[in-house]
Design a protein around this motif. Sequence first.
Motif, PDB file in Angstrom:
ATOM      1  N   ASP A  77       5.782   2.980  -3.362  1.00  0.00           N
ATOM      2  CA  ASP A  77       5.255   2.020  -2.385  1.00  0.00           C
ATOM      3  C   ASP A  77       4.958   2.794  -1.111  1.00  0.00           C
ATOM      4  OD1 ASP A  77       4.604  -0.632  -2.522  1.00  0.00           O
ATOM      5  OD2 ASP A  77       6.352  -1.303  -1.399  1.00  0.00           O
ATOM      6  N   PRO A  79       2.883   3.171   2.553  1.00  0.00           N
ATOM      7  CA  PRO A  79       1.980   2.795   3.643  1.00  0.00           C
ATOM      8  C   PRO A  79       1.116   3.981   4.045  1.00  0.00           C
ATOM      9  CG  PRO A  79       4.195   3.133   4.484  1.00  0.00           C
ATOM     10  CD  PRO A  79       4.282   3.298   2.997  1.00  0.00           C
ATOM     11  N   HIS A  91      -1.963  -0.112   2.609  1.00  0.00           N
ATOM     12  CA  HIS A  91      -0.735   0.050   1.851  1.00  0.00           C
ATOM     13  C   HIS A  91      -1.101   0.167   0.374  1.00  0.00           C
ATOM     14  CE1 HIS A  91       3.216  -0.869   0.133  1.00  0.00           C
ATOM     15  NE2 HIS A  91       3.717  -0.621   1.323  1.00  0.00           N
TER      16      HIS A  91
END
Length: 320
Positions: A77, A79, A91
């Motif tokens: 994950d 950004p 993102h």
Amino acid sequence: MEVWPRIASLIATDGACALVSVMATRGSVPRGPGARMIVRPDGAFYGTIGGGTLEWQALAKAQALLERRDDAVLLLDQPLGPALGQCCGGHVTLAVERFGAGDRDAVIRLAEAEKAGPFRTRTTLRGGRFEREMIESAPATAGEAPPFVEAFGESLPVVALFGAGHVGKALVLALAPLPFRVFWHDGRPGAFPAAVPANASLVAGPPEAALAALPDGAQILVMTHSHALDLAVVTAALAAGRFAHVGLIGSATKRARFIRQLGALGLGEVAAARLRCPIGLPGLAGKEPAVIAASVAAECLILAQSRTINAKPAHRRHSA
């Protein structure tokens, strides 16, 4: 990008490879869900998830996964901002998967499906791995949390090229890395090179038969060794009325002559509206085959995106 056939090939030659997939995005990002990159153990890779630091870090994660022979899926994950030094500001969620000899049978099934045409899978994260079930049809929901639907394979636009002279050979090479299926026709013995790009198919037989076998909406590019043959191919392509664009290499003088000849055949109005001659983007003065090929390939991309068959060409400079 070809996915499963490439993975199957790398399992056979390298023993393993990793697949990096963009699973979900928010905001401004380099590539959307479905963008993929296949990574070899030596760090070489195919495809892209957008470049920059994001891709560089994903490559490192994929190589680390291959080195430790871990079959678990890595979900990253990330950004895109100060942490990566990328200014997109969005993102991205990535998945990194390892495929090895134990996955051969499943990968071959998916590779055969992809070679047959576009298909979808229902993909579920189960036991730390993705399980993919081929499905007949489903809405494109890539980017949702697993289970979700992935799409593989592409229905690529078709470019039919008539002529294997210097410009034809250069154009086939220019189209090789681009998202096209290329059908290449030349009736002369020995006209084709010994090897052709993977996205190109050689077509035998008379040009009229080659045209008849093409799908609707194909782009036609005519640059044979003979003006009489050029005229025959252009006439058949325009008369068919089912091709997205009909392009002819040549000067404004050649266009005017062809319009007159096509007019005598009852195709004057159609030719005036739909025949693209000269071909290529305006502003490139070079007449070297590679320069002409780059210009025409760029125009093919624009036409494939626009699908505007009645757009008149701007001033072009390439001629036979």
